[in-house]
Design a protein around this motif. Structure first.
Motif, mmCIF file in Angstrom:
data_model
loop_
_atom_site.group_PDB
_atom_site.id
_atom_site.type_symbol
_atom_site.label_atom_id
_atom_site.label_comp_id
_atom_site.label_asym_id
_atom_site.label_seq_id
_atom_site.Cartn_x
_atom_site.Cartn_y
_atom_site.Cartn_z
ATOM 1 N N MET A 25 0.551 -1.171 -0.041
ATOM 2 C CA MET A 25 0.090 0.021 0.091
ATOM 3 C C MET A 25 0.996 1.121 -0.067
ATOM 4 O O MET A 25 0.519 2.372 -0.578
ATOM 5 C CB MET A 25 -0.964 0.009 1.233
ATOM 6 C CG MET A 25 -1.922 1.106 1.305
ATOM 7 S SD MET A 25 -3.240 0.717 -0.190
ATOM 8 C CE MET A 25 -4.562 1.542 0.247
ATOM 9 N N ARG A 26 2.184 1.058 0.789
ATOM 10 C CA ARG A 26 2.877 2.249 0.737
ATOM 11 C C ARG A 26 3.644 2.545 -0.696
ATOM 12 O O ARG A 26 3.393 3.934 -0.969
ATOM 13 C CB ARG A 26 4.026 2.019 1.567
ATOM 14 C CG ARG A 26 4.950 3.337 1.819
ATOM 15 C CD ARG A 26 6.246 2.711 2.775
ATOM 16 N NE ARG A 26 5.460 2.098 4.074
ATOM 17 C CZ ARG A 26 6.000 1.989 5.303
ATOM 18 N NH1 ARG A 26 7.119 2.682 5.243
ATOM 19 N NH2 ARG A 26 5.437 1.651 6.202
ATOM 20 N N ALA A 27 3.685 1.675 -1.612
ATOM 21 C CA ALA A 27 4.280 2.077 -2.830
ATOM 22 C C ALA A 27 3.102 2.602 -3.755
ATOM 23 O O ALA A 27 3.343 3.630 -4.367
ATOM 24 C CB ALA A 27 4.451 0.611 -3.709
ATOM 25 N N TYR A 28 1.982 2.075 -3.520
ATOM 26 C CA TYR A 28 0.559 2.904 -4.140
ATOM 27 C C TYR A 28 0.576 4.166 -3.656
ATOM 28 O O TYR A 28 0.538 5.304 -4.626
ATOM 29 C CB TYR A 28 -0.644 2.131 -3.868
ATOM 30 C CG TYR A 28 -1.941 2.820 -4.554
ATOM 31 C CD1 TYR A 28 -1.909 2.586 -5.843
ATOM 32 C CD2 TYR A 28 -2.639 3.542 -3.793
ATOM 33 C CE1 TYR A 28 -3.194 3.301 -6.515
ATOM 34 C CE2 TYR A 28 -3.895 4.229 -4.552
ATOM 35 C CZ TYR A 28 -3.961 4.015 -5.604
ATOM 36 O OH TYR A 28 -5.101 4.600 -6.056
ATOM 37 N N ASP A 29 0.577 4.580 -2.473
ATOM 38 C CA ASP A 29 0.499 5.943 -1.857
ATOM 39 C C ASP A 29 1.633 6.789 -2.246
ATOM 40 O O ASP A 29 1.343 8.023 -2.283
ATOM 41 C CB ASP A 29 0.480 5.663 -0.425
ATOM 42 C CG ASP A 29 -0.751 5.068 0.454
ATOM 43 O OD1 ASP A 29 -1.739 4.959 -0.441
ATOM 44 O OD2 ASP A 29 -0.618 4.582 1.574
ATOM 45 N N GLY A 30 2.562 6.277 -2.565
ATOM 46 C CA GLY A 30 3.885 7.019 -3.196
ATOM 47 C C GLY A 30 3.863 7.582 -4.361
ATOM 48 O O GLY A 30 4.625 8.158 -5.132
ATOM 49 N N LEU A 31 2.735 6.994 -5.141
ATOM 50 C CA LEU A 31 2.738 7.386 -6.753
ATOM 51 C C LEU A 31 2.057 8.811 -6.801
ATOM 52 O O LEU A 31 1.441 9.361 -5.819
ATOM 53 C CB LEU A 31 1.718 6.555 -7.357
ATOM 54 C CG LEU A 31 1.988 5.004 -7.456
ATOM 55 C CD1 LEU A 31 0.841 4.267 -8.003
ATOM 56 C CD2 LEU A 31 3.459 4.829 -8.262
ATOM 57 N N PRO A 32 2.294 9.591 -7.936
ATOM 58 C CA PRO A 32 1.748 10.865 -8.090
ATOM 59 C C PRO A 32 0.180 10.721 -8.265
ATOM 60 O O PRO A 32 -0.395 9.536 -8.484
ATOM 61 C CB PRO A 32 2.265 11.287 -9.506
ATOM 62 C CG PRO A 32 3.665 10.423 -9.563
ATOM 63 C CD PRO A 32 3.297 9.218 -9.038
ATOM 64 N N ALA A 33 -0.545 11.498 -7.576
ATOM 65 C CA ALA A 33 -1.787 11.760 -7.596
ATOM 66 C C ALA A 33 -2.570 11.457 -8.824
ATOM 67 O O ALA A 33 -3.409 10.431 -8.950
ATOM 68 C CB ALA A 33 -2.425 13.022 -7.022
#
Length: 71
Positions: free
Chosen positions: A1-9
């Motif tokens: 989930m952290r990898a996803y949250d770190g993506l640009p909006a």
């Protein structure tokens, strides 16, 4: 989930509407390559959509070929 949250909006929004289940790493790789080429956010999202369409077309072709080979 952290990898996803770190993506640009914009990329997170695109993944949320994508037809395929993209991994954050795969989406980020395409995003970074497109951005390194100087593409705008819109052009980058279009390149992701083209990559997805190409994969879907390949999958459809492979499925069709598999059906014909069983006949």
């Amino acid at each position: 989930m952290r990898a996803y949250d770190g993506l640009p909006a914009p990329l997170r929004l695109w993944i949320g509407q994508a037809a395929l289940p993209w991994s954050p790493a795969s989406a980020r790789r395409i995003w970074q390559k497109a951005q390194a080429k100087g593409l705008s956010v819109e052009e980058t999202l279009s390149s992701l959509s083209r990559a997805e369409a190409k994969t879907l077309a390949h999958d459809r072709h492979a499925a069709r070929s598999a059906l014909h080979s069983k006949a």
